[in-house]
Design a protein around this motif. Structure first.
Motif, PDB file in Angstrom:
ATOM      1  N   PRO A  82      20.057 -32.243  31.654  1.00  0.00           N
ATOM      2  CA  PRO A  82      20.004 -31.758  30.272  1.00  0.00           C
ATOM      3  C   PRO A  82      20.972 -30.592  30.050  1.00  0.00           C
ATOM      4  CG  PRO A  82      17.797 -32.080  31.140  1.00  0.00           C
ATOM      5  CD  PRO A  82      18.740 -32.214  32.304  1.00  0.00           C
ATOM      6  N   ILE A  83      21.570 -30.529  28.862  1.00  0.00           N
ATOM      7  CA  ILE A  83      22.556 -29.492  28.544  1.00  0.00           C
ATOM      8  C   ILE A  83      22.173 -28.790  27.252  1.00  0.00           C
ATOM      9  CG2 ILE A  83      24.962 -29.007  27.964  1.00  0.00           C
ATOM     10  CD1 ILE A  83      25.745 -31.496  29.565  1.00  0.00           C
ATOM     11  N   LEU A  84      22.119 -27.464  27.307  1.00  0.00           N
ATOM     12  CA  LEU A  84      22.009 -26.631  26.112  1.00  0.00           C
ATOM     13  C   LEU A  84      23.359 -25.957  25.922  1.00  0.00           C
ATOM     14  CD1 LEU A  84      20.465 -25.187  23.841  1.00  0.00           C
ATOM     15  CD2 LEU A  84      19.773 -23.473  25.522  1.00  0.00           C
ATOM     16  N   MET A  85      24.000 -26.205  24.786  1.00  0.00           N
ATOM     17  CA  MET A  85      25.355 -25.692  24.567  1.00  0.00           C
ATOM     18  C   MET A  85      25.327 -24.417  23.733  1.00  0.00           C
ATOM     19  SD  MET A  85      28.703 -27.783  23.373  1.00  0.00           S
ATOM     20  CE  MET A  85      28.889 -28.372  25.058  1.00  0.00           C
ATOM     21  N   LEU A  86      26.129 -23.434  24.169  1.00  0.00           N
ATOM     22  CA  LEU A  86      26.281 -22.173  23.454  1.00  0.00           C
ATOM     23  C   LEU A  86      27.686 -22.076  22.884  1.00  0.00           C
ATOM     24  CD1 LEU A  86      24.755 -19.704  26.075  1.00  0.00           C
ATOM     25  CD2 LEU A  86      23.562 -20.835  24.193  1.00  0.00           C
ATOM     26  N   THR A  87      27.820 -21.499  21.704  1.00  0.00           N
ATOM     27  CA  THR A  87      29.140 -21.292  21.139  1.00  0.00           C
ATOM     28  C   THR A  87      29.132 -20.123  20.184  1.00  0.00           C
ATOM     29  OG1 THR A  87      30.950 -22.298  19.891  1.00  0.00           O
ATOM     30  CG2 THR A  87      28.733 -22.923  19.252  1.00  0.00           C
ATOM     31  N   ALA A  88      30.266 -19.471  20.052  1.00  0.00           N
ATOM     32  CA  ALA A  88      30.409 -18.377  19.090  1.00  0.00           C
ATOM     33  C   ALA A  88      30.740 -18.922  17.710  1.00  0.00           C
ATOM     34  CB  ALA A  88      31.505 -17.420  19.547  1.00  0.00           C
ATOM     35  N   ARG A  89      31.071 -20.204  17.649  1.00  0.00           N
ATOM     36  CA  ARG A  89      31.425 -20.809  16.374  1.00  0.00           C
ATOM     37  C   ARG A  89      30.225 -21.545  15.789  1.00  0.00           C
ATOM     38  NH1 ARG A  89      36.749 -24.175  17.686  1.00  0.00           N
ATOM     39  NH2 ARG A  89      35.303 -25.144  19.168  1.00  0.00           N
ATOM     40  N   GLY A  90      30.026 -21.386  14.488  1.00  0.00           N
ATOM     41  CA  GLY A  90      28.853 -21.984  13.868  1.00  0.00           C
ATOM     42  C   GLY A  90      29.153 -23.189  13.019  1.00  0.00           C
ATOM     43  N   GLU A  91      30.398 -23.683  13.023  1.00  0.00           N
ATOM     44  CA  GLU A  91      30.744 -24.812  12.172  1.00  0.00           C
ATOM     45  C   GLU A  91      29.979 -26.067  12.583  1.00  0.00           C
ATOM     46  OE1 GLU A  91      32.835 -22.977  13.803  1.00  0.00           O
ATOM     47  OE2 GLU A  91      34.421 -22.194  12.499  1.00  0.00           O
ATOM     48  N   SER A  92      29.607 -26.855  11.572  1.00  0.00           N
ATOM     49  CA  SER A  92      28.848 -28.072  11.857  1.00  0.00           C
ATOM     50  C   SER A  92      29.663 -29.046  12.694  1.00  0.00           C
ATOM     51  CB  SER A  92      28.415 -28.740  10.545  1.00  0.00           C
ATOM     52  OG  SER A  92      29.553 -29.115   9.766  1.00  0.00           O
ATOM     53  N   GLY A  93      31.017 -28.999  12.564  1.00  0.00           N
ATOM     54  CA  GLY A  93      31.856 -29.909  13.342  1.00  0.00           C
ATOM     55  C   GLY A  93      31.700 -29.707  14.829  1.00  0.00           C
ATOM     56  N   ILE A 123      13.489 -28.436  25.951  1.00  0.00           N
ATOM     57  CA  ILE A 123      14.316 -29.479  26.571  1.00  0.00           C
ATOM     58  C   ILE A 123      13.679 -29.960  27.868  1.00  0.00           C
ATOM     59  CG2 ILE A 123      16.535 -29.953  27.670  1.00  0.00           C
ATOM     60  CD1 ILE A 123      17.800 -27.960  25.708  1.00  0.00           C
ATOM     61  N   LEU A 124      13.194 -29.021  28.675  1.00  0.00           N
ATOM     62  CA  LEU A 124      12.587 -29.397  29.952  1.00  0.00           C
ATOM     63  C   LEU A 124      11.297 -30.185  29.745  1.00  0.00           C
ATOM     64  CD1 LEU A 124      13.193 -26.142  32.015  1.00  0.00           C
ATOM     65  CD2 LEU A 124      14.358 -28.338  32.276  1.00  0.00           C
ATOM     66  N   ARG A 125      10.545 -29.858  28.697  1.00  0.00           N
ATOM     67  CA  ARG A 125       9.336 -30.642  28.400  1.00  0.00           C
ATOM     68  C   ARG A 125       9.710 -32.073  28.029  1.00  0.00           C
ATOM     69  NH1 ARG A 125       7.454 -25.933  25.817  1.00  0.00           N
ATOM     70  NH2 ARG A 125       8.134 -26.734  23.796  1.00  0.00           N
ATOM     71  N   ARG A 126      10.755 -32.222  27.220  1.00  0.00           N
ATOM     72  CA  ARG A 126      11.187 -33.561  26.823  1.00  0.00           C
ATOM     73  C   ARG A 126      11.702 -34.349  28.021  1.00  0.00           C
ATOM     74  NH1 ARG A 126      13.608 -30.765  22.395  1.00  0.00           N
ATOM     75  NH2 ARG A 126      15.696 -31.030  23.296  1.00  0.00           N
ATOM     76  N   ALA A 127      12.345 -33.645  28.946  1.00  0.00           N
ATOM     77  CA  ALA A 127      12.890 -34.315  30.128  1.00  0.00           C
ATOM     78  C   ALA A 127      11.781 -34.820  31.036  1.00  0.00           C
ATOM     79  CB  ALA A 127      13.814 -33.364  30.896  1.00  0.00           C
ATOM     80  N   GLY A 128      10.605 -34.180  30.939  1.00  0.00           N
ATOM     81  CA  GLY A 128       9.464 -34.611  31.737  1.00  0.00           C
ATOM     82  C   GLY A 128       9.511 -34.050  33.140  1.00  0.00           C
ATOM     83  N   PRO A 129       8.429 -34.208  33.890  1.00  0.00           N
ATOM     84  CA  PRO A 129       8.358 -33.680  35.260  1.00  0.00           C
ATOM     85  C   PRO A 129       9.286 -34.438  36.180  1.00  0.00           C
ATOM     86  CG  PRO A 129       6.447 -35.037  34.809  1.00  0.00           C
ATOM     87  CD  PRO A 129       7.189 -34.900  33.508  1.00  0.00           C
ATOM     88  N   ARG A 130       9.814 -33.730  37.151  1.00  0.00           N
ATOM     89  CA  ARG A 130      10.635 -34.380  38.158  1.00  0.00           C
ATOM     90  C   ARG A 130       9.764 -35.195  39.108  1.00  0.00           C
ATOM     91  NH1 ARG A 130      13.549 -29.295  40.589  1.00  0.00           N
ATOM     92  NH2 ARG A 130      11.432 -28.559  40.337  1.00  0.00           N
TER      93      ARG A 130
END
Length: 230
Positions: A82-93, A123-130
């Motif tokens: 799973p990936i959580l993405m961070l960015t300084a830009r807020g554009e919807s694109g 995100i980890l809850r959605r991914a479920g237990p390993r």
């Protein structure tokens, strides 16, 4: 949820932000490894197992969106991280590009640390237990019971120190995956890793037929150690 056994990879080229994220997430109970760019992250992913990646978009070299897309093309378990993405830009694109590349969620800088934590937990809850995997690992003539912390050879018990039991459990929980040497040393009195090296040497004498050429308790150059059961 408790993050105590969850391993996160933080990828951000900003030293200050990277260190702050690592400290905050570690205080929140996660194990955290950090990388400054996609190239360093790739090397870590090839040798370590992660439950989630916190990935910055704007980085020197390969950007986060390209890296996320390339990671998703992998056919192994790392490609499903799973990936959580961070960015300084807020554009919807940018958000659309990240989600199209396969990221699980998106958080624009600046952000509240508590919101980051809540999104990671979601995100980890959605991914479920390993998968818990086997509780007893075969190591040639030896067997290691993870839950009991017991090592036997041909059915006969082999005495382990408490430190050796904890090291074996940690390696067994990531069987066939290299574990960072300093990560293994984190909970010991000697954070340099020397104590871990001594424990590994002793364990090899108890497990291996040829301790100088280990089959099961392997050294992974530049990373640490890997337990490779039958």
């Amino acid at each position: 949820m408790s993050g105590s056994d969850r391993h996160l990879l933080v990828v951000d080229d900003d030293d200050r932000i990277r260190d702050l994220l690592k400290e905050f997430l570690a205080r929140s109970g996660f194990r955290v490894t950090a990388a400054s760019d996609a190239a360093a992250a790739s090397r870590l992913i090839d040798t370590l197992d992660f439950d989630l990646m916190v990935l910055d978009v704007m980085m020197p070299g390969e950007d986060g969106i390209s890296f996320a897309g390339r990671l998703r093309e992998r056919g192994d378990s790392a490609g499903a991280t799973p990936i959580l993405m961070l960015t300084a830009r807020g554009e919807s694109g940018d958000r659309i590009a990240g989600l199209t590349a396969g990221v699980d969620d998106y958080l624009a800088k600046p952000f509240e640390p508590q919101e980051l934590l809540l999104r990671i937990e979601a995100i980890l809850r959605r991914a479920g237990p390993r998968s818990s995997g086997p509780t007893v690992l075969g190591l040639g003539a030896c067997s290691f019971d993870i839950e009991r912390g017991e090592l036997t050879r041909d059915g006969a018990p082999i005495r382990l120190t408490e430190a050796e039991v904890e090291l074996m459990r940690r390696l067994a929980q990531s069987a066939n995956v290299a574990v960072d040497r300093l990560e293994l040393a984190r909970d010991t009195a000697d954070i340099t890793g020397r104590a871990v090296d001594v424990q590994v040497t002793r364990l090899r004498r108890k497990i291996e037929d040829d301790p100088k050429n280990p089959r099961y308790l392997q050294t992974v150059r530049g990373v640490g150690y890997r337990l490779a059961p039958d």
